[in-house]
Each structure stands twice: as C-alpha cells, then as structure tokens.
Design an enzyme around this catalytic site. Structure first.
Site, PDB file in Angstrom:
ATOM      1  N   SER A  13       0.691  -1.156  -0.034  1.00  0.00           N
ATOM      2  CA  SER A  13      -0.011  -0.055  -0.098  1.00  0.00           C
ATOM      3  C   SER A  13       0.974   1.229   0.086  1.00  0.00           C
ATOM      4  O   SER A  13       1.929   1.168  -0.115  1.00  0.00           O
ATOM      5  CB  SER A  13      -0.875   0.126   1.212  1.00  0.00           C
ATOM      6  N   LEU A  15       1.471   3.368  -2.259  1.00  0.00           N
ATOM      7  CA  LEU A  15       2.422   3.597  -3.571  1.00  0.00           C
ATOM      8  C   LEU A  15       1.970   5.170  -4.183  1.00  0.00           C
ATOM      9  O   LEU A  15       2.792   5.437  -4.834  1.00  0.00           O
ATOM     10  CB  LEU A  15       2.252   2.398  -4.534  1.00  0.00           C
ATOM     11  N   GLY A  16       0.829   5.431  -3.869  1.00  0.00           N
ATOM     12  CA  GLY A  16       0.323   6.813  -4.335  1.00  0.00           C
ATOM     13  C   GLY A  16      -0.628   6.532  -5.443  1.00  0.00           C
ATOM     14  O   GLY A  16      -0.563   7.417  -6.601  1.00  0.00           O
ATOM     15  N   ILE A  19      -2.163   9.710  -6.364  1.00  0.00           N
ATOM     16  CA  ILE A  19      -1.388  10.771  -7.001  1.00  0.00           C
ATOM     17  C   ILE A  19      -1.327  10.533  -8.536  1.00  0.00           C
ATOM     18  O   ILE A  19      -1.373  11.226  -9.439  1.00  0.00           O
ATOM     19  CB  ILE A  19      -0.111  11.036  -6.313  1.00  0.00           C
ATOM     20  N   TYR A  54      -5.629   9.216  12.813  1.00  0.00           N
ATOM     21  CA  TYR A  54      -4.561   8.301  12.862  1.00  0.00           C
ATOM     22  C   TYR A  54      -4.558   6.978  12.036  1.00  0.00           C
ATOM     23  O   TYR A  54      -3.685   6.369  11.783  1.00  0.00           O
ATOM     24  CB  TYR A  54      -3.976   7.948  14.327  1.00  0.00           C
ATOM     25  N   ILE A 149      -8.089  -9.958   0.971  1.00  0.00           N
ATOM     26  CA  ILE A 149      -9.593 -10.781   0.892  1.00  0.00           C
ATOM     27  C   ILE A 149     -10.646  -9.606   0.564  1.00  0.00           C
ATOM     28  O   ILE A 149     -11.465  -9.817  -0.222  1.00  0.00           O
ATOM     29  CB  ILE A 149     -10.027 -11.151   2.175  1.00  0.00           C
ATOM     30  N   CYS A 382     -11.832  26.055  12.033  1.00  0.00           N
ATOM     31  CA  CYS A 382     -12.771  25.460  12.715  1.00  0.00           C
ATOM     32  C   CYS A 382     -12.662  25.154  14.231  1.00  0.00           C
ATOM     33  O   CYS A 382     -12.893  26.291  15.169  1.00  0.00           O
ATOM     34  CB  CYS A 382     -13.108  24.012  12.199  1.00  0.00           C
ATOM     35  N   GLN A 386     -13.031  28.184  17.458  1.00  0.00           N
ATOM     36  CA  GLN A 386     -13.643  27.996  18.535  1.00  0.00           C
ATOM     37  C   GLN A 386     -12.692  28.447  19.794  1.00  0.00           C
ATOM     38  O   GLN A 386     -13.104  28.826  20.768  1.00  0.00           O
ATOM     39  CB  GLN A 386     -14.371  26.470  18.706  1.00  0.00           C
ATOM     40  N   ARG A 463     -20.142  20.084  15.062  1.00  0.00           N
ATOM     41  CA  ARG A 463     -21.452  20.260  15.591  1.00  0.00           C
ATOM     42  C   ARG A 463     -21.479  21.496  16.662  1.00  0.00           C
ATOM     43  O   ARG A 463     -22.777  21.857  16.831  1.00  0.00           O
ATOM     44  CB  ARG A 463     -21.396  19.120  16.683  1.00  0.00           C
ATOM     45  N   HIS A 508     -13.846  24.824   6.695  1.00  0.00           N
ATOM     46  CA  HIS A 508     -12.511  24.675   6.710  1.00  0.00           C
ATOM     47  C   HIS A 508     -11.931  25.169   5.234  1.00  0.00           C
ATOM     48  O   HIS A 508     -12.149  24.543   3.870  1.00  0.00           O
ATOM     49  CB  HIS A 508     -12.547  23.224   6.426  1.00  0.00           C
ATOM     50  N   GLU A 510      -9.161  25.080   3.671  1.00  0.00           N
ATOM     51  CA  GLU A 510      -8.072  24.130   3.271  1.00  0.00           C
ATOM     52  C   GLU A 510      -8.925  23.380   2.189  1.00  0.00           C
ATOM     53  O   GLU A 510      -8.030  23.002   1.242  1.00  0.00           O
ATOM     54  CB  GLU A 510      -7.418  23.565   4.300  1.00  0.00           C
TER      55      GLU A 510
HETATM   56  N1  GLN Z   1     -15.119  19.662  17.532  1.00  0.00           N
HETATM   57  C1  GLN Z   1     -15.586  20.803  17.210  1.00  0.00           C
HETATM   58  C2  GLN Z   1     -17.023  20.854  16.561  1.00  0.00           C
HETATM   59  O1  GLN Z   1     -17.581  19.896  16.304  1.00  0.00           O
HETATM   60  C3  GLN Z   1     -14.833  21.468  15.885  1.00  0.00           C
HETATM   61  C4  GLN Z   1     -14.848  20.361  14.435  1.00  0.00           C
HETATM   62  C5  GLN Z   1     -13.823  20.753  13.604  1.00  0.00           C
HETATM   63  O2  GLN Z   1     -12.848  21.301  13.906  1.00  0.00           O
HETATM   64  N2  GLN Z   1     -13.670  20.082  12.510  1.00  0.00           N
HETATM   65  O3  GLN Z   1     -17.889  21.828  16.486  1.00  0.00           O
END
Ligand code: GLN
Length: 539
Positions: A13, A15-16, A19, A54, A149, A382, A386, A463, A508, A510
């Site tokens: 796994s 290997l890209g 991409i 992770y 599998i 995000c 907060q 949330r 977000h 990004e």
């Molecule tokens: N834990 C926060 C929420 O649920 C921020 C979520 C996040 O950073 N994507 O509102």
C-alpha cells in the site's frame, strides 16, 4: 460514450494510487477531456467520518457534504473541479444498500450473495457518474492492494465491467513497486510479476503498469516487465520518486501515460495537453524568493496526513507568494505557560487546527493568547476558531473558565455551544453540519478585502458554534463577527480589529484550495506571516 480507467495497486500500500490517478486525470483534462475520479474503498465503515485521523489521515469533505477519503482532496486540488457523494464508495455503503433492499423485500425468494448482488451494486455505483453523460472518462481508484480478501468483490466487479463495456472502452492500470536491492545493486521485477499473476488469477490482464521506483528503469528492466506481465513495452511506465506530488503529472507526461491510455481507449491524442498554468505554478513553487515558518498547533501532529489539505493549501499559497512555507507541527499538549514563548520563537504565523475533544485545549489557548498579545498573525480553522473565541472570552472579557460546550458541558459561559439542530442527534456518523454553506461578509472587514467579495460559500464539518448570546459583548471588545450565515445567523468568521492578522473561520478553507485557485485566506495569511518575519528581522 464514457470510457473507464481502473487503477489497482499491487505489492504494497501507500504507493500513491491517488496521485497517479490525479496526475493522469490532469493530463487528460489538459487535453480537453472531461474527467472525474472516484475512489472505492474496501473497508466496512460507511465513510471515514468516524475514523480517527491516525487510522486513515484527514477526512475530506465534499461540497455536498460527503465525508470522504483524503485522496478526493488530491483529485480536487489537481483538477480544480468538485467531487461529490458519488465519488467515494466503501464496502460498508455497498452492503448497507444491499441489506436494506433485502429487508424491503427486493430479493424475495432469492439467496443474497456477494456474487451477483454485491458485485452488481459495485458495478452500478462504478457507472453512476458515467450515466449522466457529463464525463468522457471516469477514473476509478480501487483502495487496498490486489490479493487482499476485502478487495476481491471490487476486482470481480471490474472484471465483469470490462467484459460488459467491451474492448476499447475500459482499461486497467496496475500500480506496483519495483524495489531496489542495495545488496544486489539492482532493481527487482519479481514482486510486480507476482502481483500481476494474482490479478490474472482473478481474470484481469492489466493494460498498463505504472512502476514506482527509486531508480530509473532501463530498457532491459522495461522489456522484462513487459514480457513477464503481458504488456506492451510502452505500457511500462516509470514512476520515479518526485520532489513534490505536483511534479508527477509532468513525469507521467514524459512517460506518455496519457497517450498510452488514450490510444488503448481509441480516443484522440491530437490535442497536446495545455499545462501552461500548471508549469507556471511549479516554476513559482521551485523558485521561491522568500521563506517563512508558520506553526500548526494541533492534536494529531505525529501524522502529517491528518492535516493534508492544510499543508497542501500552504503549498498553493506559498507559490502564489513566491515564498517557501515551512510548516512546523507543534503538539498542542506540549505547550505550557512557561514554554509558549520559546515554542513560538522564529515562528511568523500560527494556525490552530481543526479537531475534536479536549486533549491539548489549554495549549491551544496559550498559543492563541501569545499571538494575540504579540501581534503574530493567527489563523484559526474550525476548532481553531472556537478556541480563539474561548481564549478571548476568558482573557479579554473576563469570563472565567469560559469554554466550548464540547469540552465542558457544565461551563458557566458556553461561548461555543452545541448547534440547535444538533441537540437531538444521537448517531455519530454523517450527522455533523457538513458541506457548503453560504456566508455573508461584513463590509469593511479584513476578510471582505481578502475575499474581494461579500458572498462566499465554504465547507463545514462541526457540531458546535459561536454562541450568539455573547456576540454584542465580543464585538464591543474588538472581536468582530465578520462572516455570518444569512439563513441561520450563525457566526462563520471572527476577526480582531486591532491586530495585523487575527482571522478564524468555523469552516475549512483548506478544502477548497487548489493549484489553480489557492485559497485567499491562506494566501493572505502567508503574506501577513512574511510581513511579520520581515518586520521581526528589522527589529
Ligand atoms: N469539535 C468541533 C465541533 O464539532 C470542531 C470540529 C472541527 O474542527 N472540524 O464543532
């Protein structure tokens, strides 16, 4: 008629495949073809939304609110076209659909089986995007490694589809590894031969081999691979380690991956790919005139894939500023009152990352306090937004132990609160505020100048939200709600008046940054960090 390219992986796994798929798509798009990429993942989760980063890296969110594999981020960054719910399918989703249908009685009297019911559903999903007639070519990346599998039903579905689509309408690219054995001083083809043999056992002859390698493949190796894997010699494509993922389309162009694929699909190769903009981006990326170090304070810093889209957005924004952006990952937990200054020396800007849960919260607040008071550029994303609100509440408004309801449901000052629509939610999967939402930008604010417009839409995954009960208090003290959702009145952006760059968004940004369209918030944050670095030098 839509043509299909399937990308499988062999030997190991990582290997890209993502991409390679994105690079091929880029080349085909640059020749004028309408292309999309989809990913089929063999795990049982319905989507990666409930996975710890992770496990699988970042969870990428599409415009229409799908929580998806991070490879979809690469597809969008390369192609500059949005993906959707249909572009990422897992085993879990396939089974859920088939089992629901079984309960409805759709198969009454029949035994429901992997073949044909599961494989039929895989095939239906593989062709879904093609049905709309919107695309000339659909690239399907199969997650996992041939021989696992769990990927068997997908491979079988591809075998059947190839037969159904007829020759010249589909092809299989097998991405494999050609390892270099230092002791023998040579590249080894055997793992690839075995991997192709496994594919052949399942009834699939790959058309093209893309070989990941640390050394160039000479003609002898290419001939050997071609002979033992039944492919043309020009279908043995070298994929040598590249300095950046953004080099890969050009490397694939040199190896004529696009041309070989188009020829096999009986599609025209007349239009040469127009990669002018891509090359201009690469030129800037490789010849920076400045350098700046920013810190990313977060919880999952041991695995940079957890923040993939952020680090890629910095690459796009860096190129735009002709500046190399070094991102220093700092574990929020490691920041204390005593070391915050030392941790942030020689840092010209700080991002506090998205995330969930309490771990590292105090470290994030400490970093934010420091950059707020020392006028270091700050960008909150995000959870980072907060945290900026909590920090300001505690240290400027004097709301003792103010907190987000997520971290402390008993807090006296829930300056970040659970959204109304989230209150009855019990299930964890797919139930956050997800996907794009509109946002109106306050005239005269910093973000108005940065975006250059007053209506934007950005992608969300959360949330909790700014608690509007406190809005007047915050604005009076200098933290402005500069972006508001016009329908729900939710605060989407906050910024500080008396600070060179202190901007935080509930969304977000990004996720929308691409090579062709670097995100304006990242671009201006890098510019502000650069200005901060220059000013610090002069001191
Ligand atoms: N834990 C926060 C929420 O649920 C921020 C979520 C996040 O950073 N994507 O509102």
């Amino acid at each position: 008629m839509t043509k299909y390219i399937f990308v499988t992986g062999g030997v190991t796994s990582s290997l890209g495949k993502g991409i390679i798929s994105a690079s091929l798509a880029k080349l085909l798009q640059a020749r004028g073809y309408k292309v999309t990429i989809q990913k089929f993942d063999p795990y049982i989760n319905i989507d990666p939304g409930t996975l710890n980063p992770y496990e699988h890296g970042e969870c990428y969110v599409t415009e229409d609110g799908a929580e998806t594999d991070l490879d979809l981020g690469h597809y969008e960054r390369f192609l500059n076209t949005p993906t959707s719910q249909a572009n990422n399918v897992t085993t879990g989703r396939i089974y859920q659909y088939v089992i629901d249908k079984e309960r409805e009685g759709a198969y009454l009297g029949k035994t429901v089986q992997v073949v044909p019911h599961i494989t039929d559903e895989i095939k239906r999903r593989m062709c879904l995007l093609g049905k709309a007639g919107q695309y000339d070519i659909i690239i399907t990346e199969l997650g996992g490694t041939v021989g696992d599998i769990e990927s068997l039903p997908f491979i079988e579905a591809v075998r059947q589809l190839r037969w159904e689509l007829g020759s010249n309408n589909s092809l299989v690219i097998h991405l494999t590894l050609v390892p270099f054995l230092a002791a023998a001083g040579e590249l080894k083809t055997k793992p690839t031969q075995h991997s192709v043999k496994t594919l052949l056992e399942y009834g699939i002859q790959p058309d093209i081999l893309v070989c990941r390698t640390e050394h160039h493949l000479n003609l002898d190796i290419r001939k050997k691979l071609a002979l033992f894997c039944n492919v043309n010699i020009n279908a043995v494509i070298e994929s040598i380690d590249a300095p950046s993922i953004y080099d890969v389309p050009l490397l694939m162009l040199k190896e004529q991956l696009d041309k070989t694929a188009l020829t096999k699909l009986k599609l025209s190769t007349k239009n040469e790919p127009n990669l002018e903009n891509w090359k201009a981006f690469l030129g800037k990326l490789k010849n920076p005139t400045n350098e700046v170090t920013v810190a990313l304070v977060g919880k999952y810093v041991e695995l940079p894939d957890a923040y993939k889209s952020i680090s890629e957005a910095f690459i796009h924004a860096g190129a735009m500023n002709e500046c190399k952006v070094k991102v220093k990952y700092i574990a929020a937990e490691s920041i204390t009152e005593n070391n915050v200054e030392e941790k942030l020396t020689r840092i010209s800007g700080v991002v506090v990352a998205p995330g969930f849960g309490e771990r590292g919260l105090e470290g994030k607040l400490m970093a934010i306090r420091y950059v707020r008071e020392h006028h270091v550029p700050f960008f909150g994303i995000c959870l980072g937004m907060q945290c900026a609100v909590v920090e300001f509440g505690r240290n400027v408004l004097g709301l003792k132990n103010a907190n987000s309801f997520e971290m402390d449901p008993k807090t006296k000052y829930p300056v970040i609160n659970l959204m109304e629509e989230q209150k009855g939610v019990i299930n964890m999967g797919g139930t956050m505020r997800l996907g794009v939402y509109d946002c109106e930008i306050k005239k005269g604010s910093k973000v108005a100048a940065i975006y250059g417009k007053n209506k934007i839409s950005e992608r969300h995954r959360h949330r909790y939200e700014f608690n509007n009960d406190y809005l007047a208090q915050y604005e009076d003290a200098g933290m402005i709600a500069s972006g508001i959702n016009p329908k729900s009145n939710l605060v989407e952006i906050v910024e500080l008046k008396n600070h060179p760059f202190f901007i935080a968004g509930q969304f977000h940004p990004e996720l929308k940054s691409t090579v062709a369209n670097p995100h304006p918030l990242f671009v201006s944050f890098v510019a502000a960090s650069l200005a901060h670095a220059k000013a610090a030098k002069q001191k």
